[in-house]
Design a protein around this motif. Sequence first.
Motif, PDB file in Angstrom:
ATOM      1  N   GLU A  81       0.767  -0.989  -0.006  1.00 12.61           N
ATOM      2  CA  GLU A  81      -0.068   0.017  -0.056  1.00 12.61           C
ATOM      3  C   GLU A  81       0.749   1.281  -0.030  1.00 12.61           C
ATOM      4  OE1 GLU A  81      -3.450   0.393   0.071  1.00 12.61           O
ATOM      5  OE2 GLU A  81      -3.530  -1.643  -0.498  1.00 12.61           O
ATOM      6  N   SER A  82       1.918   1.228   0.727  1.00 11.90           N
ATOM      7  CA  SER A  82       2.846   2.413   0.814  1.00 11.90           C
ATOM      8  C   SER A  82       4.261   1.961   1.073  1.00 11.90           C
ATOM      9  CB  SER A  82       2.161   3.725   1.923  1.00 11.90           C
ATOM     10  OG  SER A  82       2.188   3.026   3.159  1.00 11.90           O
ATOM     11  N   PHE A  83       5.228   2.757   0.963  1.00 18.36           N
ATOM     12  CA  PHE A  83       6.560   2.768   1.499  1.00 18.36           C
ATOM     13  C   PHE A  83       7.071   4.081   1.928  1.00 18.36           C
ATOM     14  CE2 PHE A  83      11.154   3.065   0.995  1.00 18.36           C
ATOM     15  CZ  PHE A  83      11.442   1.980   1.663  1.00 18.36           C
ATOM     16  N   LYS A  84       7.310   4.376   3.042  1.00 13.60           N
ATOM     17  CA  LYS A  84       8.140   5.413   3.845  1.00 13.60           C
ATOM     18  C   LYS A  84       9.588   5.107   4.063  1.00 13.60           C
ATOM     19  CE  LYS A  84       3.884   7.077   5.197  1.00 13.60           C
ATOM     20  NZ  LYS A  84       2.842   7.236   6.445  1.00 13.60           N
ATOM     21  N   ASP A  85      10.578   6.045   3.930  1.00 19.97           N
ATOM     22  CA  ASP A  85      11.824   5.877   4.411  1.00 19.97           C
ATOM     23  C   ASP A  85      12.280   7.115   5.071  1.00 19.97           C
ATOM     24  OD1 ASP A  85      11.934   7.542   2.256  1.00 19.97           O
ATOM     25  OD2 ASP A  85      13.852   6.693   1.397  1.00 19.97           O
ATOM     26  N   PRO A  93      20.237   6.170   6.641  1.00 21.12           N
ATOM     27  CA  PRO A  93      18.887   5.793   6.800  1.00 21.12           C
ATOM     28  C   PRO A  93      18.457   5.414   8.321  1.00 21.12           C
ATOM     29  CG  PRO A  93      20.161   4.202   5.625  1.00 21.12           C
ATOM     30  CD  PRO A  93      21.089   5.400   5.834  1.00 21.12           C
ATOM     31  N   SER A  94      17.341   5.615   8.723  1.00 24.68           N
ATOM     32  CA  SER A  94      16.733   5.394  10.161  1.00 24.68           C
ATOM     33  C   SER A  94      15.610   4.471  10.142  1.00 24.68           C
ATOM     34  CB  SER A  94      16.716   6.702  11.081  1.00 24.68           C
ATOM     35  OG  SER A  94      15.551   7.380  10.231  1.00 24.68           O
ATOM     36  N   ASP A  95      14.999   4.597   9.004  1.00 22.49           N
ATOM     37  CA  ASP A  95      13.771   3.528   9.101  1.00 22.49           C
ATOM     38  C   ASP A  95      13.315   3.447   7.767  1.00 22.49           C
ATOM     39  OD1 ASP A  95      11.814   2.178  10.124  1.00 22.49           O
ATOM     40  OD2 ASP A  95      10.583   3.839  10.819  1.00 22.49           O
ATOM     41  N   TYR A  96      12.888   2.338   7.457  1.00 22.58           N
ATOM     42  CA  TYR A  96      12.267   1.764   6.190  1.00 22.58           C
ATOM     43  C   TYR A  96      10.752   1.298   6.616  1.00 22.58           C
ATOM     44  CZ  TYR A  96      16.807   2.391   4.025  1.00 22.58           C
ATOM     45  OH  TYR A  96      17.987   2.685   3.656  1.00 22.58           O
ATOM     46  N   VAL A  97       9.697   1.653   6.093  1.00 20.21           N
ATOM     47  CA  VAL A  97       8.423   1.116   6.467  1.00 20.21           C
ATOM     48  C   VAL A  97       7.616   0.735   5.053  1.00 20.21           C
ATOM     49  CG1 VAL A  97       6.443   1.492   7.986  1.00 20.21           C
ATOM     50  CG2 VAL A  97       8.455   2.434   8.608  1.00 20.21           C
ATOM     51  N   SER A  98       7.157  -0.475   5.226  1.00 21.36           N
ATOM     52  CA  SER A  98       6.241  -0.806   4.183  1.00 21.36           C
ATOM     53  C   SER A  98       4.860  -1.293   4.633  1.00 21.36           C
ATOM     54  CB  SER A  98       6.512  -2.029   3.403  1.00 21.36           C
ATOM     55  OG  SER A  98       7.875  -1.880   2.709  1.00 21.36           O
ATOM     56  N   ARG A 115       8.699  -3.308   9.057  1.00 23.53           N
ATOM     57  CA  ARG A 115      10.007  -2.871   9.185  1.00 23.53           C
ATOM     58  C   ARG A 115      10.752  -3.861   8.969  1.00 23.53           C
ATOM     59  NH1 ARG A 115       6.871   0.710  12.172  1.00 23.53           N
ATOM     60  NH2 ARG A 115       7.453   2.835  11.944  1.00 23.53           N
ATOM     61  N   VAL A 116      12.296  -3.590   8.906  1.00 25.03           N
ATOM     62  CA  VAL A 116      13.377  -4.670   8.817  1.00 25.03           C
ATOM     63  C   VAL A 116      13.218  -5.242  10.259  1.00 25.03           C
ATOM     64  CG1 VAL A 116      15.853  -4.915   8.722  1.00 25.03           C
ATOM     65  CG2 VAL A 116      14.741  -3.389   7.292  1.00 25.03           C
TER      66      VAL A 116
END
Length: 154
Positions: A81-85, A93-98, A115-116
Amino acid sequence: MLGRNFYRRLPDDRLEGGTVGMYADRFRWGPFGTAIAHAAMVVILAAFGVSAFTGFEENLDISVGHTAQVGHGTGLSVTAESFKDAYDEMGRPSDYVSHLVVERDGQVVAEQDVRVNEPLRVDGTALHQASFGIAAALRITDQEGAVLFEAPVP
């Protein structure tokens, strides 16, 4: 004195001339640590074998707004639905969210920000975020206009 320092005292009256000797033993259970470590390694290797032969790993490249089938008899489909970094002040990089939505037979069975190291788990299937990047949305048709291939390609 030895007892207070956790030594085991063993008297030895076999000495000549009526002399009584004593042995002191500390950490007498220490050698068992090696055996426990080796047993733990065997258990870890057995767990690896079980997961390697009973599980599956599938790399699904899903662009935002697209859906992919998980396969392997799960009946699951995953939509990104979405991806935010996010990045810190140094540009690291501090965060990757799908945000993923999982469906089975058209019904939503799970939805979560992934998240990872924070996978989405559905009926024994874990969906991890393994990478991110730019993808090109391709649509390939033949001369009559029939779609031969349509999917995002990283």
